[in-house]
Design an enzyme around this catalytic site. Structure first.
Site, PDB file in Angstrom:
ATOM      1  N   TYR A   6       0.869  -1.183   0.000  1.00  0.00           N
ATOM      2  CA  TYR A   6       0.000   0.000   0.000  1.00  0.00           C
ATOM      3  C   TYR A   6       0.902   1.227   0.000  1.00  0.00           C
ATOM      4  CZ  TYR A   6      -3.916   3.011   1.208  1.00  0.00           C
ATOM      5  OH  TYR A   6      -4.887   3.983   1.197  1.00  0.00           O
ATOM      6  N   LYS A   7       1.365   1.611  -1.163  1.00  0.00           N
ATOM      7  CA  LYS A   7       2.350   2.683  -1.237  1.00  0.00           C
ATOM      8  C   LYS A   7       2.209   3.421  -2.549  1.00  0.00           C
ATOM      9  CE  LYS A   7       5.796  -0.468  -3.154  1.00  0.00           C
ATOM     10  NZ  LYS A   7       7.112  -1.081  -2.988  1.00  0.00           N
ATOM     11  N   SER A   8       2.718   4.622  -2.574  1.00  0.00           N
ATOM     12  CA  SER A   8       2.741   5.396  -3.807  1.00  0.00           C
ATOM     13  C   SER A   8       3.919   4.953  -4.661  1.00  0.00           C
ATOM     14  CB  SER A   8       2.857   6.890  -3.484  1.00  0.00           C
ATOM     15  OG  SER A   8       1.746   7.315  -2.748  1.00  0.00           O
TER      16      SER A   8
END
Length: 656
Positions: free
Chosen positions: A24-26
């Site tokens: 869950y990361k950019s």
């Protein structure tokens, strides 16, 4: 009730939920602009929009696009890298003179204006001066008389990505050119350029082409660039991504500049970081039958993000590093992490749990998407979509063959118009969700460019206490002539092709926030007022629908006079009938004088009679015709049982 349950759920699962940061990361993005400098690219051309009188060259338009993209991402996405490479110039520059790290490499007629790095305020200023055509731009933007090798340009880009962004998951090369066939006669150089493009693809770099058509020649990508541009992503060939401009699309003269201006105008609304909610979660179709999927957040509210804190107490602003320390209230001593225990309030008391007990309390099962049944698509009402949907796509990482099975399930649901009810646990320690998995089709714009990919959507379904009934309405249906006039007004106010594109209307509050930060960072003048593209175009609305609105207003007055006249006539007849009934009840043996009573004691209308009974609290004793006449006279609905009419009358009189 729903708000209380949601708050209770947030209290239980918030702050304790352990989210896997790796899933869950950019995705940090590295973009390198490769802009051609030639006599045709430097030639001034009018804008394709007849309403605009701007005259500029394609090279300048591309530089302005890179400048605006850079000044936006320097704040919104502070970890992205952006660089600008000019090729076809007389001057050559490929290394930073301060570092001199690439002095042993030579790339003739390639000028690296901005090295691929996180842009600084000075980089933005330098690019702005170059785009605005100041004195320095005259020397840099000078076209070379010699032919530049595209293989050399692509190898130069390869070296930049390899040295500056070796571990980035997203690396893109934007090529802006009007030369669709740089090697029409030399097959050896064409083959060399193809090899260099394949090297970039193997490195994980996506090449995106922005073609510029000349006034006397339309750009044809099939001559050369279709051989060096790969549509699929080298990192994940099945990942949803916006497609390139198809080769069959033939932009007319000026359409290439329009494409750049379109990118320029949508930079603010489309620069949202791409986020992966989860990866490689099993999709269980049946017992022992699982495939692997990845989830994405394609729709998410964008809010101002603070990337750091600034301390203003010194001589100059400095980035502050925060340190959190827990202390006891009574002794002010530092509390260690192992001394802290979390508790929940239940029955007025605090019930504490250990870390192991909390994990057992919150864990239902491992992340999974389990199909528990199928329903017709018509069984899902529109109002059931109350939360952000999750887009899922197959992944071959854990289960080979997931794409084929996922495609078969997708086509079956789409063909039979079915939905799959699923038990959905998106990540570790997350609350389970009952959702509807729907097959979504692909959406493209008028140019054939993909806007929304095809795949599966999981829509969280609301629980019973999340759904509220619509309030009862007592409004009457408007007359048909009034509806017909309003239908014409609505038709005049419809958008072209009846489509609303939210990407064309950026959030004015968010953009104003970024605009202020940009002005402070780049030493620009502070803007006076924000640019709000959501404000309706009043003049255009008045021009298209003004006459029809006035016609509708005239019809409204006409219908009101008819309704008011009918109500007045009904009230007069009711008053006369009531008077006749009273005369008959008093009998014929008495004189007219004895039959007459005082005006103060007799209600002279239905209005007075209803109000008098309301003051006495005896509205329920009134007859049904009197209640209906009173409600009709005040424009309220007279339909329903007597108890409903009594409640409606009392509610109206209480408000007065």
């Amino acid at each position: 009730m729903a708000d209380d349950n949601q708050q209770r759920e947030d209290d239980i699962f918030e702050d304790e939920e352990e989210v896997d940061e790796s899933s869950y990361k950019s995705v940090k993005d590295a973009i390198l602009f490769a802009i051609e400098v030639s006599d045709s690219m430097l030639a001034l051309r009018p804008s394709s929009d007849p309403k605009k009188t701007i005259v500029e060259s394609p090279t300048t338009a591309a530089l302005k696009c890179a400048y605006h993209l850079m000044q936006q991402r320097i704040i919104s996405n502070p970890h992205d890298m952006i660089g600008v490479l000019l090729y076809g110039t007389q001057a050559s520059k490929f290394y930073d003179e301060d570092e001199n790290t690439r002095g042993n490499l030579s790339y003739p007629h390639c000028y690296l204006v901005t090295d691929l790095d996180v842009p600084s305020a000075q980089d933005v200023k330098n690019l702005r001066s170059l785009a605005e055509g100041e004195e320095e731009a005259r020397d840099i933007l000078a076209a070379s008389e010699e032919h530049v090798s595209m293989a050399n340009v692509l190898f130069c880009a390869n070296q930049i990505f390899s040295s500056k962004a070796p571990n980035f998951l997203s690396r893109r090369l934007f090529i802006v050119t009007d030369n669709d066939d740089p090697y029409s006669d030399d097959k050896a150089l064409r083959a060399a350029a193809t090899v260099r493009a394949k090297d970039l693809y193997d490195l994980g770099v996506i090449i995106e082409l922005f073609p510029i058509s000349r006034p006397d020649h339309e750009f044809d990508a099939s001559k050369f660039y279709n051989d060096i541009i790969y549509k699929a992503s080298p990192i994940d060939a099945d990942a949803p991504a916006y497609l390139q401009l198809e080769a069959k699309t033939r932009p007319s003269a000026g359409d290439g500049i329009s494409l750049l201006n379109s990118l320029l105008s949508n930079v603010n609304s489309r620069s949202i970081p791409r986020r992966a909610l989860f990866s490689n979660v099993p999709l269980e179709i049946g017992p022992g039958f699982k495939i692997s999927v990845t989830g994405f957040l394609l729709f998410k509210r964008q809010e101002p993000a603070r990337s750091c804190y600034i301390w203003l107490g010194g001589e100059k602003p400095q980035i502050a590093k925060g340190v959190t320390t827990l202390v006891a209230d009574d002794t002010a001593r530092t509390v260690e992490k192992w001394e802290i225990r979390k508790a929940y309030k239940f029955g007025g008391e605090q019930v504490s749990f250990t870390t192991e007990e909390q994990q057992a309390l919150r864990k239902f099962e491992n992340p999974v998407i389990r199909i528990i049944g199928f329903k017709p698509l018509s069984a899902l009402p529109f109002w059931a979509n109350v939360k952000h949907p999750t887009f899922i796509y197959p992944s071959e990482t854990d289960c080979v063959g997931s794409t084929r099975v996922f495609s078969a399930l997708y086509q079956k649901l789409l063909k039979d118009e079915k939905i799959a009810l699923v038990w959905f646990v998106p990540r570790k320690n997350a609350a389970p969700i009952i959702g509807a998995m729907i097959a979504g089709t692909e959406h493209v714009d008028e140019n054939g460019v993909q806007k929304i990919p095809q795949g599966m959507w999981i829509i969280p379904l609301p629980f019973a206490d999340d759904v509220r009934q619509n309030p009862e309405t007592t409004l009457n249906v408007a007359p048909e002539p009034l509806i017909d006039r309003m239908r014409v007004v609505i038709q005049q106010l419809q958008l072209p092709k009846a489509q609303y594109d939210p990407l064309k209307y950026p959030n004015p509050s968010l953009q104003w926030h970024y605009r202020i930060l940009q002005a402070l960072a780049l030493d620009e003048d502070l803007p006076e007022k924000p640019e709000d593209k959501t404000v309706p175009k009043y003049r255009q609305i008045d021009k298209r629908a003004g006459e029809y609105v006035l016609s509708w207003a005239e019809e409204l007055d006409s219908q009101y006079e008819k309704i008011a006249g009918a109500v007045l006539k009904t009230s007069t007849l009711a008053k006369r009938g009531a008077k006749d009934r009273r005369t008959e009840d008093e009998g014929g043996g008495r004189s007219h004088a004895t039959k007459k009573i005082k005006a103060d004691d007799e209600p002279n209308s239905v209005e007075d009679e209803v109000r008098r009974n309301f003051e006495k609290g005896t509205v329920s004793k009134l007859t049904l015709p009197i209640l209906k006449e009173f409600l009709t006279a005040h424009g309220r609905s007279a339909a329903g049982r007597k108890a409903d009419l009594v409640e409606r009358v009392e509610e109206m009189l209480e408000k007065k």
